[in-house]
Design an enzyme around this catalytic site. Sequence first.
Site, PDB file in Angstrom:
ATOM      1  N   TYR A  53       0.817  -1.322  -0.030  1.00 44.90           N
ATOM      2  CA  TYR A  53       0.020  -0.142   0.053  1.00 44.90           C
ATOM      3  C   TYR A  53       0.882   1.223  -0.139  1.00 44.90           C
ATOM      4  O   TYR A  53       2.065   1.231   0.577  1.00 44.90           O
ATOM      5  CB  TYR A  53      -0.774   0.021   1.192  1.00 44.90           C
ATOM      6  CG  TYR A  53      -2.042  -0.845   1.041  1.00 44.90           C
ATOM      7  CD1 TYR A  53      -2.249  -1.805   0.067  1.00 44.90           C
ATOM      8  CD2 TYR A  53      -2.724  -1.090   2.359  1.00 44.90           C
ATOM      9  CE1 TYR A  53      -3.311  -2.618   0.095  1.00 44.90           C
ATOM     10  CE2 TYR A  53      -3.811  -2.035   2.243  1.00 44.90           C
ATOM     11  CZ  TYR A  53      -4.086  -2.863   1.053  1.00 44.90           C
ATOM     12  OH  TYR A  53      -5.086  -3.763   1.270  1.00 44.90           O
ATOM     13  N   SER A 215     -13.820  -4.064   0.122  1.00 40.76           N
ATOM     14  CA  SER A 215     -14.947  -3.479  -0.633  1.00 40.76           C
ATOM     15  C   SER A 215     -16.342  -3.671  -0.479  1.00 40.76           C
ATOM     16  O   SER A 215     -17.025  -4.072  -1.185  1.00 40.76           O
ATOM     17  CB  SER A 215     -14.453  -3.868  -2.196  1.00 40.76           C
ATOM     18  OG  SER A 215     -15.162  -3.067  -3.047  1.00 40.76           O
ATOM     19  N   PRO A 216     -16.497  -3.509   1.015  1.00 37.54           N
ATOM     20  CA  PRO A 216     -18.288  -3.703   1.216  1.00 37.54           C
ATOM     21  C   PRO A 216     -19.127  -2.889   0.680  1.00 37.54           C
ATOM     22  O   PRO A 216     -20.194  -3.474   0.447  1.00 37.54           O
ATOM     23  CB  PRO A 216     -17.847  -3.484   2.795  1.00 37.54           C
ATOM     24  CG  PRO A 216     -16.904  -2.312   2.808  1.00 37.54           C
ATOM     25  CD  PRO A 216     -15.886  -2.942   2.010  1.00 37.54           C
ATOM     26  N   GLY A 219     -16.959  -0.577  -4.119  1.00 34.70           N
ATOM     27  CA  GLY A 219     -16.344   0.564  -4.907  1.00 34.70           C
ATOM     28  C   GLY A 219     -17.059   1.792  -4.960  1.00 34.70           C
ATOM     29  O   GLY A 219     -16.775   2.583  -5.686  1.00 34.70           O
ATOM     30  N   GLY A 220     -18.015   1.858  -4.032  1.00 33.53           N
ATOM     31  CA  GLY A 220     -18.828   3.097  -3.970  1.00 33.53           C
ATOM     32  C   GLY A 220     -20.487   2.814  -4.643  1.00 33.53           C
ATOM     33  O   GLY A 220     -21.353   3.503  -4.413  1.00 33.53           O
ATOM     34  N   LEU A 221     -20.550   1.633  -5.292  1.00 37.16           N
ATOM     35  CA  LEU A 221     -21.640   1.425  -5.922  1.00 37.16           C
ATOM     36  C   LEU A 221     -22.801   1.144  -4.705  1.00 37.16           C
ATOM     37  O   LEU A 221     -24.008   1.687  -5.320  1.00 37.16           O
ATOM     38  CB  LEU A 221     -21.583  -0.083  -6.444  1.00 37.16           C
ATOM     39  CG  LEU A 221     -22.914  -0.634  -7.277  1.00 37.16           C
ATOM     40  CD1 LEU A 221     -22.820   0.143  -8.849  1.00 37.16           C
ATOM     41  CD2 LEU A 221     -22.680  -2.166  -7.752  1.00 37.16           C
ATOM     42  N   LEU A 222     -22.804   0.788  -3.791  1.00 30.98           N
ATOM     43  CA  LEU A 222     -23.756   0.635  -2.779  1.00 30.98           C
ATOM     44  C   LEU A 222     -23.650   1.951  -1.764  1.00 30.98           C
ATOM     45  O   LEU A 222     -24.461   1.666  -0.722  1.00 30.98           O
ATOM     46  CB  LEU A 222     -23.269  -0.610  -1.918  1.00 30.98           C
ATOM     47  CG  LEU A 222     -23.085  -1.949  -2.680  1.00 30.98           C
ATOM     48  CD1 LEU A 222     -22.834  -3.387  -1.830  1.00 30.98           C
ATOM     49  CD2 LEU A 222     -24.580  -2.316  -3.309  1.00 30.98           C
ATOM     50  N   GLY A 223     -22.920   2.597  -2.073  1.00 33.87           N
ATOM     51  CA  GLY A 223     -22.974   4.068  -1.139  1.00 33.87           C
ATOM     52  C   GLY A 223     -24.074   5.031  -1.609  1.00 33.87           C
ATOM     53  O   GLY A 223     -23.760   6.280  -1.358  1.00 33.87           O
TER      54      GLY A 223
END
Length: 329
Positions: A53, A215-216, A219-223
């Site tokens: 990282y 990635s819960p 990548g932002g799709l569920l945010g």
Amino acid sequence: MKYTQLGRTGLKVSRLVLGTMNFGPQTDEADSHTIMDAALGAGINFFDTANVYGWGENKGRTEEIIGSWFANDGDRRDKVVLATKVYANMAADGEPWPNHDRLSALNIRRAVEASLKRLRTDYIDLYQFHHVDRHTPVEEIWQAIDVLIQQGKILYAGSSNFPGWKIAQTNETARRLGSYGLVSEQCLYNLAERRAEMEVIPAAQEYGLGVIPWSPLHGGLLGGVLKKESEGARRASGRSADALASTAVRAQVQAYEDLLDKHGLEPGEAALAWLLTRPGVTGPIVGPRTADQLASALRAVELELSDDMLSGLDEIFPGPGPAPEAFAW
């Protein structure tokens, strides 16, 4: 904060895991320290990172930021369950070089020493294999890990991105050698990506591994990505942008946001809360870029989803079903 055991171990960890991948590339050192302060203050004791990282020329930078935070207050290290990973090529010149990547005994030994130095600590609580190594015998990997455990440099070993069969092979080999084996699996798992339910999570449960979803929010799709787009906020990118290119996925996400809006729930918080209801899940990794994002994630721990809500989420994002029924009669 709520706590649970990490898999079959006696180790108690928070139900949320602080992911640090943004520390360095997107969040500077001072703000990263502020986020870690807030996380520890809220009771999050499980911090996850990786030697690579920081990425590119700055790989290792994230571990250095965590190390400087530990150095600023000696009590912090004793309060944190620290997890890092090994696999990626860490050659100093940035060019691929033999024996500076994967899971050979040589690279594991080299990588542990480098991570300990960057993290400014004497030991790593959970040392994770970042990816499957198809070229190194499992026996060699456990030989290296057992030496490090005997030396007190690591306490537990875990996997990341392992298929179910590899979890089984790795732990059966450990059993044969008298090693403790893997105690956790860090995998891609969320409402929109549930394939891990078919074999990875059942294998983890069978062998006593805690499941740590990465990635819960996909990548932002569920945010709340569609609502943010309509309000002119930051547009989708990366994993979420790729997914939204599909008309069917866009319709799913719209139905998801509509359902949560109807119940007055924030999408990102509900997605995390859903993971906390899933069998075998220790806690999802949240990777905040700001303190506000961390505060939102913390609210998910106290969020109770009704049976009707869980059923509604299953209708929008159905899982694959168990193996072999998911792909056979």
